[in-house]
Design a protein around this motif. Structure first.
Motif, short mmCIF file in Angstrom:
data_model
loop_
_atom_site.label_atom_id
_atom_site.label_comp_id
_atom_site.label_asym_id
_atom_site.label_seq_id
_atom_site.Cartn_x
_atom_site.Cartn_y
_atom_site.Cartn_z
N UNK A 58 1.58 -0.54 -6.70
CA UNK A 58 0.83 -0.24 -5.34
C UNK A 58 -0.73 -0.74 -5.47
N UNK A 59 -1.36 -0.84 -3.81
CA UNK A 59 -2.36 -2.21 -3.64
C UNK A 59 -3.33 -1.67 -3.43
N UNK A 60 -4.78 -2.49 -3.56
CA UNK A 60 -5.69 -1.25 -1.80
C UNK A 60 -5.39 -1.77 -0.60
N UNK A 61 -5.99 -1.42 0.14
CA UNK A 61 -5.69 -2.22 1.42
C UNK A 61 -7.02 -3.10 1.53
N UNK A 62 -6.16 -4.37 1.25
CA UNK A 62 -6.17 -5.74 1.31
C UNK A 62 -5.30 -6.69 2.12
N UNK A 63 -5.05 -6.49 2.90
CA UNK A 63 -3.59 -6.92 3.24
C UNK A 63 -3.68 -9.11 3.21
N UNK A 64 -4.81 -9.75 3.44
CA UNK A 64 -4.82 -10.37 3.87
C UNK A 64 -4.53 -11.45 2.04
N UNK A 65 -4.74 -10.71 0.99
CA UNK A 65 -5.22 -11.08 -0.25
C UNK A 65 -3.57 -10.25 -0.88
N UNK A 66 -3.38 -9.08 -0.48
CA UNK A 66 -1.90 -9.07 -1.32
C UNK A 66 -0.74 -9.75 -0.61
N UNK B 226 0.67 -1.28 0.42
CA UNK B 226 0.18 -0.15 -0.01
C UNK B 226 0.64 1.57 -0.14
N UNK B 227 0.59 2.04 -0.69
CA UNK B 227 1.18 3.42 -0.66
C UNK B 227 2.37 3.09 -0.97
#
Lengths: 333, 328, 333
Positions: free
Chosen positions: B58-66, B32-33
């Motif tokens: 850059x990712x969405x705020x999706x920690x488990x899937x990131x 993220x960011x």
């Protein structure tokens, strides 16, 4: 349902918005005055949404909020002095000064939780809805959150649960995203509402800058939630305050001058466009145009709120920091 | 040393990322960011511009899937560095970390490797409160199959990050934000600091301090105080808590006969207990005093200027503890 | 919102013969024989732990995987033997793993729910509901970033529909247009709970559609229909057009795990599904269209059976892992 007709109700709504705004301004002043004031996410520009929700919650309803929480807390009726003291880390704060801005709660006014973690409260709010239904006292649970929460898997799990078990929950999304601005938080959905819709949750969209429109939408939603025991998702579209991503609170758009509502020549500077349409001045203009209030009424109301905040600031400033011995207490009930 | 340049810990890690990404095009940054924004602490600044959006994601705020995707990407041939913004958020990825990343190499009998680095920043001291200050290094150290790195100096941070990226295992790389602006010399060239090799930061005859991450710096202040009183403190920095360089720790304790173990994490069931137990089991006959420990009390971390300083042991407390050990 | 541009990747063409109707029949017959043998071995006390059988769902694995190349990836789940067989897994090594033998894919240490086959792009069966969904999406990310032309398929059961991680992975796959197929094997039950009791919404496909992912229902008992849908989706993925979501309705003939009495299912429903047995169904079609004689098909089934029996018998005689194997492969070199 409840269109606001009475003059008192309209002025009360404005008063709630002004309290939220003047509270944040007090936070900015405190940040300038003191070395530490934490990392705050101010509610400026969101007042139209928060005030409309808080004005219609009943005492037993449960509210859950997110990192941009100050407006919700004081809007619901928490003591602004104790709220400010909490943000300043003082013993007289709502949580004894331990939680600060990100963890401020006041259970005495039905505020269950604030979570500084994205998505941290939505699960709790869903559980709150489950409890409301089980206890059968007609209360509802409210989750207030930003659009970023839809990136988190837990929001889908919560929507599924709320929908499938018909829980009385208002999912209130304060969407301050402009397409293209929120670079790193991304949603593939073309429209945010497609997500709750896919999980069979009734959805509504409303202009978050128009407090009476939000009030009407929330009123309709709450009536439906209470009557049918179902969740409703409202997207309130908010024009983000230009300072909404700052780390240290500052007067990005200046201290609010209520007379700008009628003296528009005073509105200048790089953020004039935002100021022109911000929810408080917009509402004042509406009240004046519809002759629900005179300039003098508005000024008197603002003075009243400012006096209340002055007392709150005095209280917070006078409150001591907590004693060191207290640090290791309270990890368990 | 004239050939050495000075960098902060944060920039040293960033330099390691630049060098490793240039060296190996399988290395990419996910989080993220981390891209356009350059990291919320500026810890990935410039990578996006240099390596582009395909390698700085850059990712969405999706920690488990990131994190889960990072594991799958590693299995398929990338060597990702995935960022979990705050150490507290490691709880969000625990399932994929523990049940996938740590187990896949073993369960596939070596068929798959999971070469990834999970970097996260911890650190008590920013008044960030209970959800943004805690460190779960003891949790991850408890999981077989993971390596856990906790650097403190700029040179170590750079060399360890390079080693972590080149390691074929999931490596949890825990940075302490309070060390980010600490400056120090960086050796020239492609210098790797191997994982699992401790560093004797300071030599002394009277007492051994075992400390990682920021606690090394606080211990150094305490050692300076005690030096003025004629007490010579030896400081051993394991640098990695998994694998742990037991031999260097034990050799030091056998020399000094006294050991104090420090941690910025919680005392109860934390790494100080583990290290103290190792010393007690394997160097008991050399000890002139019980192994002592100082760590954070078992309490949540308040967002408060008056209370937060009570969490991490300070140099005065460390010095006092050592005086007591020597007088016992 | 940032959406990745379509990047056309090089072709990786599946083996055509693998996708012929007779080849599909052989794959399904092999899986069926494999599972029947596993069941017998399990009931005879030869297989430690728990096994979840794929009987009834063969058309899904056979139909989808027929469209993949050996280098393409699949992520499997706890009911994963069918995927392992269809993806080209070695029968000897599969039985060895299930029977806890050293010659198995994981030295016999993982068993049914931890079978990894890197040579065939199998990212593994898993004991965690939804555990392999992000792994497949991540492998697709690698394929895209490295322009390898590979495609990844994530197989999961209907229980995963309510896991937040599935939404998160779908969202990112849609944003980045990853070459991945999300294949839901909807057998109506998550463990012992009906999907209808726990899954909100009118239509599961809406969950993919909300992210603008092409989503469709497929008759999971009709291997030719599955193959057709997969062909379109795989082509889309290979052309850089992003993910697809296939929901294959199917039925698990042997319950959740071996020994499950299935009291929670209606007999009539089970009978109806059994009539639609994917293997018998294909046989009827092929004979009716004169694409094969029953004799030919019986011969294929017999060959499959004997290959499976041979592998199982051989595996039973293999050695268990030694104590030294306990610590092997904890860390990679």
């Amino acid at each position: 349902m409840p269109e606001i007709v009475s003059r008192e109700a309209r002025l009360s709504l404005l008063e709630r918005m002004l309290l939220m705004r003047r509270f944040e301004e007090a936070v900015i002043h405190a940040a300038a005055k003191h070395k530490y004031i934490g990392r705050n996410h101010l509610y400026i520009g969101h007042e139209g949404t928060g005030a409309a929700v808080m004005a219609q919650l009943k005492p037993g309803d449960l509210a859950h909020t997110t990192h941009r929480n100050h407006g919700h807390i004081v809007g619901r009726g928490a003591d602004p002095g104790r709220a400010l003291a909490e943000i300043m880390g003082r013993e007289g704060g709502l949580c004894g000064g331990r939680g600060g801005t990100w963890h401020m709660t006041d259970t005495s006014v039905g505020f269950q939780s604030t979570s500084a973690m994205v998505g941290g409260s939505i699960g709790l709010a869903t559980g709150g809805g489950f409890a409301c239904k089980q206890l059968g006292q007609g209360n509802v649970s409210v989750a207030l959150f930003g659009d970023g929460v839809l990136d988190e898997g837990i929001s889908y799990e919560a929507f599924n649960f709320a929908s499938q078990y018909s829980l009385p929950i208002l999912f209130m999304c304060e969407n301050n995203e402009k397409p293209g601005r929120r670079e790193t938080s991304m949603l593939a959905a073309d429209r945010l509402l497609d997500i709750p819709k896919a999980l069979k949750i009734h959805t509504m969209t409303v202009d978050g800058g128009d407090v009476e429109a939000v009030h009407a939408a929330v009123g309709e939603a709450l009536a439906r939630i209470r009557k049918d025991q179902v969740p409703v998702f409202i997207e309130s579209q908010i024009e983000a305050w230009p300072g909404s991503h700052q780390h240290k609170p500052e007067f990005t758009t200046g201290e609010t001058d209520i007379s700008m509502a009628w003296d528009t020549g005073k509105i200048t500077g790089p953020h004039a466009d935002w100021i022109r349409q911000e929810p408080i001045l917009r509402y004042v203009r509406k009240l004046l145009a519809e002759k629900a209030a005179a300039q003098a009424d508005i000024e008197a109301l603002d003075k009243k709120v400012q006096a209340k905040m002055a007392k709150a600031r005095d209280f917070a400033e006078a409150s001591p920091f907590p004693q060191a011995e207290g640090a290791i207490l309270g990890a368990f009930a | 040393m004239p050939s050495e340049k000075m960098l902060t810990v944060k920039d040293a890690i960033l330099e390691a990322l630049f060098e490793e990404m240039a060296r190996d095009d399988r290395v990419c940054i996910i989080g993220e960011d981390v891209g356009v924004a350059g990291g919320v602490f500026g810890q990935t600044k410039g990578l996006f511009e240099k390596f582009g959006e395909a390698r700085v994601v850059d990712t969405p705020i999706s920690e488990p899937a990131i994190f889960g995707m990072t594991v799958g990407a590693a299995m398929a041939g990338l060597r990702p560095v995935v960022e979990v913004m705050f150490g507290d958020f490691i709880t969000l990825v625990m399932d994929q970390l523990v049940n996938q990343a740590a187990k896949i190499h073993y369960m596939s009998a070596g068929g798959y490797t999971v070469p990834l680095v999970l970097r996260t920043a911890v650190g008590v001291g920013g008044n960030l409160g209970p959800q943004h200050s805690q460190s779960f290094h003891a949790w991850v150290a408890h999981v077989p199959g993971l390596k856990v790195v906790m650097p403190q100096s700029p040179a170590d941070a750079k060399g360890l990050m390079k080693a972590a990226i080149r390691d074929n295992n999931p490596v949890v790389f825990i940075e302490d934000r309070t060390t980010y602006n600490v400056k120090g010399p960086i050796p020239d060239g492609d210098v790797i600091v191997p994982l699992g090799k401790a560093n004797v930061v300071r030599e002394g005859r009277d007492v051994t301090i075992v400390a990682v991450s920021r606690m090394v710096q606080i211990a150094t202040k305490a050692a300076d105080i005690l030096a003025g009183e004629g007490i010579a403190v030896e400081i051993v920095d394991p640098r990695c808590i998994v694998p742990l360089d037991r031999e260097t720790i034990l050799a030091s304790v056998r020399k000094t006969s006294r050991a104090l173990v420090l941690d910025a994490g919680h005392l109860d069931y934390g790494i100080t207990g583990e290290i103290a137990a190792i010393i007690s089991e394997q160097a008991f006959d050399y000890l002139d005093a019980p192994v002592a420990r100082l760590a954070a009390p078992n309490v949540l971390i308040p967002c408060n200027t008056a209370l937060e300083p009570l969490i991490v042991p300070n140099e005065q407390q460390i010095a006092q503890k050592i005086r007591e050990m020597l007088n016992a | 919102m940032a959406r990745a541009k379509a990047v056309k990747s090089q072709k990786a063409v599946p083996n055509k013969a693998a996708g012929s109707p007779l080849a599909l029949y052989r794959t399904m017959a092999t899986i069926r024989a494999f599972e029947e043998t596993v069941q017998r071995l399990f009931l005879g006390g030869h297989i430690p732990g728990l096994v979840h059988l794929y009987m009834g769902q063969e058309a899904v694995a056979a139909g989808v995987i027929a469209e993949l190349a050996q280098t393409d990836f699949i992520g499997s789940h706890h009911r994963g033997h069918g995927h392992c067989v269809a993806k080209g897994g070695d029968l000897d090594k599969l039985f060895a793993e299930l029977l806890g033998k050293r010659a198995g894919y994981g030295l016999g240490r993982g068993g049914s729910m931890h079978i990894f086959d890197p040579a065939n792009g199998n990212l593994g069966t898993t004991g965690i509901v939804g555990g392999s969904v992000p792994l497949a999406a991540g492998a697709a990310l690698t394929a895209k970033l490295r322009k390898t032309g590979q495609v990844a398929v994530s197989f999961f059961g209907d229980g995963v529909l309510n896991q937040g991680i599935m939404f998160e992975a779908m969202n990112m796959a849609a944003i980045w247009q990853l070459p991945v197929l999300f294949v839901c094997e909807n057998n109506g039950f998550g463990e012992f709970t009906s999907i209808d009791d726990v899954t909100a919404g009118k239509d599961i496909a809406d969950r993919g559609k909300a992210f603008a992912i092409p989503s469709e229902h497929v008759d999971g008992m009709d291997v030719l229909a599955v193959q057709k849908a997969a062909r379109t989706a795989v082509a889309r993925a290979r052309d850089g057009k992003g993910p697809s979501f296939l929901i294959c309705s199917t039925w698990r003939f042997s319950g959740h795990h071996v020994g499950d009495k299935q009291d929670y299912k209606e007999d009539a429903e089970t009978k109806a599904w059994r009539k639609r047995d994917p293997i018998a169904q294909l046989a009827r079609k092929l004979v009716a269209k004169k694409q094969a004689t029953q004799k030919q098909l019986d011969a294929i089934a017999d060959e499959a059976k004997s290959a499976v029996t041979k592998a199982a018998e051989a595996a039973r005689k293999l050695e268990s892992p030694t104590p030294a194997d306990l610590m092997e492969h904890l860390y990679a070199e």
